[in-house]
Design an enzyme around this catalytic site. Structure first.
Site, short mmCIF file in Angstrom:
data_model
loop_
_atom_site.label_atom_id
_atom_site.label_comp_id
_atom_site.label_asym_id
_atom_site.label_seq_id
_atom_site.Cartn_x
_atom_site.Cartn_y
_atom_site.Cartn_z
N ALA A 127 0.84 -1.19 0.00
CA ALA A 127 0.00 0.00 0.00
C ALA A 127 0.88 1.25 0.00
O ALA A 127 2.09 1.16 -0.18
CB ALA A 127 -0.93 -0.02 1.21
N ASN A 128 0.28 2.40 0.17
CA ASN A 128 1.05 3.64 0.28
C ASN A 128 0.35 4.56 1.29
O ASN A 128 -0.70 4.22 1.82
CB ASN A 128 1.21 4.30 -1.10
CG ASN A 128 -0.13 4.65 -1.70
OD1 ASN A 128 -0.86 5.49 -1.18
ND2 ASN A 128 -0.49 3.98 -2.79
N ARG A 129 0.94 5.72 1.53
CA ARG A 129 0.49 6.57 2.63
C ARG A 129 -0.63 7.53 2.28
O ARG A 129 -0.95 8.42 3.06
CB ARG A 129 1.67 7.38 3.19
CG ARG A 129 2.74 6.50 3.80
CD ARG A 129 3.83 7.34 4.46
NE ARG A 129 4.97 6.52 4.81
CZ ARG A 129 5.00 5.72 5.88
NH1 ARG A 129 3.97 5.65 6.69
NH2 ARG A 129 6.07 4.99 6.12
N ALA A 162 -3.83 7.57 -5.31
CA ALA A 162 -2.41 7.17 -5.34
C ALA A 162 -2.39 5.69 -5.71
O ALA A 162 -2.41 4.81 -4.85
CB ALA A 162 -1.77 7.41 -3.98
#
Ligand code: C5P
Length: 220
Positions: A29-31, A95
């Site tokens: 995943a990402n932030r 994102a």
């Protein structure tokens, strides 16, 4: 009463991160919190638009009064965007993970005692923004992308606008020192065919309202 310049218009907004499974309990995943995309969807709704809000697993709740389509992976997001077409505009604030794991395990991966970690094989995900921008008949009149950069923001985003084929890029500096990713404020540069426009630092809802009214102007 607010004027509703986007009444009768349909806008697709993508938001949040995507999750790319490694096994049934793990993912990449990402932030991204989904805060900016959520604020944009709410601002477009406030101007009267019908909003298809395609969101990955975000940290902030989806706005009321929009059609929420929840997805997990980039490929699901692409399919959801395709199903939501046609639209007058598309704002791709998600994102999206650039890569997915192609050898994801069906069962939870276990240490096998050898001390050797598993090797993840990856493939590139579809670029949803580039794909929407290159549609012929179904291309929304206005396609807006985002560019999260840590350096040379305007130069990279100007290049990205041309590479992706979108109309506008909302560029921001996500270096950790700015506190923008996951934070309440944003400092953006809007890149259009006319060039870059630097906006002052402000709350994400304010960025969303200004962007939504620019979109309204462009569509009317
Ligand atoms: O260069 P980069 O891929 O980071 O560009 C970011 C922009 O492209 C964002 O608008 C993002 O939503 C979009 N994007 C996408 N699909 C991808 C990757 C990025 O729609 N697979």
């Amino acid at each position: 009463v607010q004027p509703r310049p986007l009444a009768g218009r349909h806008v697709i907004v993508t938001s949040g991160p995507t999750h790319e499974p490694i096994d049934p309990v793990r993912y990449i995943a990402n932030r991204s919190s989904g805060a900016q995309g959520t604020a944009i969807a709410a601002a477009l709704r406030d101007l009267g638009a019908r909003v298809s809000f395609v969101t990955g697993p975000a940290q902030v709740p989806a706005p009321e009064g929009v059609d929420v389509i929840r997805v997990e992976t980039a490929r699901q997001m692409r399919d959801a965007v395709e199903s939501a077409l046609p639209a007058d505009a598309a704002v791709m604030a998600a994102a999206v993970a650039d890569w997915r794991v192609t050898n994801a395990a069906e069962r939870k991966m276990k240490k096998d005692g050898s001390g050797r970690p598993p090797a993840l094989e990856m493939a590139e995900n579809p670029d949803i923004l580039a794909w929407v921008s290159k549609l012929n008949k179904r291309r929304p009149k206005l396609v807006v992308g985002f560019a999260a950069e840590t350096n040379d923001v305007t130069a990279h985003a100007t290049d990205k606008r041309l590479r992706k084929g979108c109309d506008w890029i909302v560029a921001n500096d996500v270096s950790p020192a700015t506190g923008i990713m996951g934070g309440a404020e944003n400092a953006v540069t809007l890149i259009t065919a006319e060039g870059p426009e630097e906006w002052p630092r402000m709350g994400k809802p304010a960025v969303a309202r200004i962007l939504a009214s620019r979109i309204a102007k462009e569509l009317t």
